[in-house]
Motif scaffolding. Structure first.
Motif: not given
Length: 698
Positions: A27-33, A38-43, A47-48
């Protein structure tokens, strides 16, 4: 009427040299965080430690995707940087996701009847005496569930029950799929930690009801919350929720006598596993299960059912059941084991002695000998479907090697947490409607407490089943052996040491115990025969190459003991007896044997397989003596024959059969015309000559 506008859902494209391109439609309202999550769940990059940039500018976690590009833009490109991705930061190996880990187990672990065997192993470890399996076709309610997603697991299921209660260690251990708590206890059968997880061939959501708790496992981590792989309810503290979710817990009532009072009293005196069948492919497995496949599972188990209980110490009864959709329940199959009816304390006392030997070994008590116990086991199978029953009687010897028999074995036992325990089972009778008292066609197999999967890998070529605390391949399909690529594998070395140290001595005890029982007629409910003892001897020509190392140490000891049964019904050593290969139906053979026995010679007749053993394994200083003309001539010289003329003529016929006429000197077997006999001799004068008439010279 104008159509509704299509919502703008831009694609976020994340670029990195090492992990490649990752894309997410958001969604356009999705934050960078959220993108970082999503990246963490895949790789699995925390996050930090992620740094996302857009057009060269590092982005704050609170920035929304829609603010970075004009509305309607199809995609947004990010660049990822992070500690550990180019060195100088976080680095280390990670474990695969739970589902991937289990999928790898299923790829290596056998399907079929072995699944049920693993559950039997768990029951044996827990000290259970009875195990039941049930295929239930009941469709349960779906109104009051934990979540709507649970509806698909309210239908047909496979159940496994045993009469032992989960301990705290069991509850913890079943959650640790990569490490078995049983490893710390060498006598626990299922010590590999992956056995229980073979049930994921059948189900996606196994559950356990034992004592005062009910637990469900969800390796997909979708039913009970993000990253939650299960849920547990305590029947004391969570009774309100259990009552409210009545449909959710209904599948546990009415199964094998479980009543609502067990819930109310918060105490179920046993363990019940429920495995709802997988009805559609999942991320874990594409293996679909239905009634036909469950019944195939049952049939696969039945092929080994008559031996499953042979070497177990606790479980003595296993049954297979079906519950129709209308609630009708029927038993399909049952197998039970029992001890010697003539001596009910024989097996309990033997197992007690065995347990003491195990404790001594664990406590480091030195002993240079093996502790062996022998007892009778009767196994009954009832196939209700085929309307067949069978009773098999076995003589079972269990042994524990002493600490000090083999220092190298002791060292490996301590390192591997193994125990030098061996079991050997000899079939005595098989009685059913088609095959009375026969054990022909028997083929010995290898066990690791329970039978290994059938096939060439588990065949031994021995006339007995052999169970041992063997080091197995990680899928439990076969015994490890030292190969070129694993010559130093400690488990493979352990197996080879068992073959030359503990197994031969336990095998020796089985044969000698069989002989003793024949002598004392200890067991009256099955026929023990002296010649039947030879059936326990390995035939060197049939034994598989992997198992041949047993033979030399076994026969070295065996042939020094009185294990040969002579024709005059005495037990003697192999070097004290003469072996006959004569056809006892012929008169000449009977006369020869009787004469030898009357002269004090012990004569025995043994199977061809024992002849092979004698030829291959008799001590070099000992000669295998056979009933042949030279032996008979030697005995006649020492013991004059005093029998009838007809007997003398038959003896003469036998001693002449090898045409060694020069060895006839001194034998009083030469018939004269007056029907007397004189000795063969070398004539020195005319008067010493003996004339034999013929048609030409009457």
């Amino acid at each position: 009427m104008a159509g509704s506008p299509v919502p703008w859902l831009p694609w976020v494209m994340v670029h990195h040299d090492y992990i490649g391109l990752r894309s997410y439609q958001v969604s356009p309202f999705t934050s960078v965080h959220c993108v970082k999550q999503l990246l963490y769940e895949e790789t699995h990059l925390p996050v930090e430690e992620q740094r996302l940039s857009h057009n060269g500018r590092r982005l704050d976690d609170r920035v929304q995707i829609g603010t970075l590009v004009p509305p309607g833009t199809p995609e947004v490109s990010f660049t990822l940087a992070g500690g550990g991705l180019k060195g100088g930061g976080r680095f280390g190996q990670t474990t695969p996701p739970l589902v991937e880990f289990l999928k790898d187990i299923l790829r290596r672990y056998p399907e079929g009847g072995q699944i049920l065997k693993e559950l039997i192993q768990n029951a044996e470890d827990a000290g259970a005496t009875e195990v039941k399996f049930l295929f239930d076709e009941t469709e349960y309610g779906v109104e009051s569930l934990w979540s709507p997603d649970m509806e698909q697991h309210q239908g047909t299921a496979l159940y496994a029950y045993n009469d032992a209660v989960f301990t705290v260690e069991d509850w913890n251990g079943i959650q640790e799929i990569a490490r078995s708590r049983k490893r710390d206890d060498p006598l626990k059968v299922g010590r590999f930690g992956i056995g229980f997880n073979s049930v994921y061939h059948v189900t996606d959501v196994p559950s356990i009801f034992s004592g005062d708790q009910i637990a469900m496992l969800d390796p997909h981590q979708t039913l009970f919350g993000v990253h939650e792989s299960g849920q547990c309810w305590n029947m004391k503290t969570d009774i309100k929720e259990i009552t409210e979710l009545s449909d959710q817990f209904a599948p546990y009532f009415g199964i094998f006598g479980i009543l609502e009072k067990n819930i109310k009293e918060a105490n179920f005196p046993g363990t019940l596993f429920r495995f709802p069948l997988r009805l559609k492919p999942s991320q874990l497995s594409s293996n679909i299960y239905n009634k036909e496949k469950v019944l195939e599972l049952f049939e696969s188990f039945k092929t080994d059912a008559d031996t499953v209980l042979l070497f177990l110490k606790s479980v003595n009864k296993i049954s297979l059941h079906v519950r129709e959709s209308d609630g009708t329940e029927r038993m399909l199959f049952q197998v039970t084991s029992a001890g010697n009816a003539e001596d009910k304390l024989e097996r309990p006392n033997a197992l007690k002695m065995l347990g003491q030997a195990v404790d001594s070994y664990n406590n480091g008590v030195p002993s240079s000998t093996i502790t062996c116990v022998t007892y009778q086991v009767n196994i009954d199978t009832q196939d209700k479907t085929a309307k067949e029953t069978q009773k098999t009687t076995w003589l079972v010897t269990n042994g524990v090697g002493g600490r000090g028999m083999c220092p190298e074995l002791d060292s490996l036992a301590d390192d591997l947490k193994f125990m030098p325990t061996i079991g050997i089972a000899l079939p005595l009778t098989v009685i059913n409607k088609d095959d009375e008292g026969a054990t022909s066609g028997f083929s010995g197999r290898a066990f690791c407490f329970l039978p290994l999967p059938p096939g060439e890998e588990s065949e031994t070529g021995l006339p007995v089943h052999v169970s041992g605390f063997f080091g197995l391949t990680d899928n439990r399909r076969s015994i490890k052996w030292r190969e070129v690529d694993q010559w130093r594998d400690p488990a493979a070395l352990w197996n080879e040491l068992l073959l030359i140290t503990v197994i031969p001595r336990a095998y020796l005890m089985l044969i000698t115990e069989y002989v003793q029982r024949v002598q004392t007629k200890k067991d009256q409910d099955f026929p023990l025969t002296p010649t039947g003892t030879y059936g326990a001897w390995p035939n060197p020509n049939l034994v598989k190459s992997r198992w041949k190392p047993i033979l030399q140490p076994l026969f070295h000891e065996l042939l020094q003991l009185p294990v040969i049964y002579s024709l005059c019904e005495k037990w003697v050593q192999a070097d004290e007896v003469v072996f006959s290969e004569l056809d006892m139906d012929e008169d000449i053979s009977k006369i020869v044997i009787n004469y030898l026995q009357n002269s004090g010679v012990q004569v025995a007749k043994v199977p061809i397989s024992v002849d092979v053993v004698l030829a291959s394994y008799m001590a070099e200083a000992s000669e295998v003596k056979k009933v042949r003309p030279p032996l008979l001539r030697q005995v006649i010289r020492k013991n004059k024959h005093k029998g009838s003329s007809q007997e003398k003529l038959l003896l003469l016929e036998f001693v002449l059969s090898d045409a060694n006429y020069s060895d006839l000197i001194g034998l009083e077997l030469l018939p004269l015309q007056d029907e007397t006999f004189t000795s063969f001799s070398s004539p020195v004068s005319e008067k010493d000559a003996i004339y034999i008439t013929s048609e030409e010279y009457p």
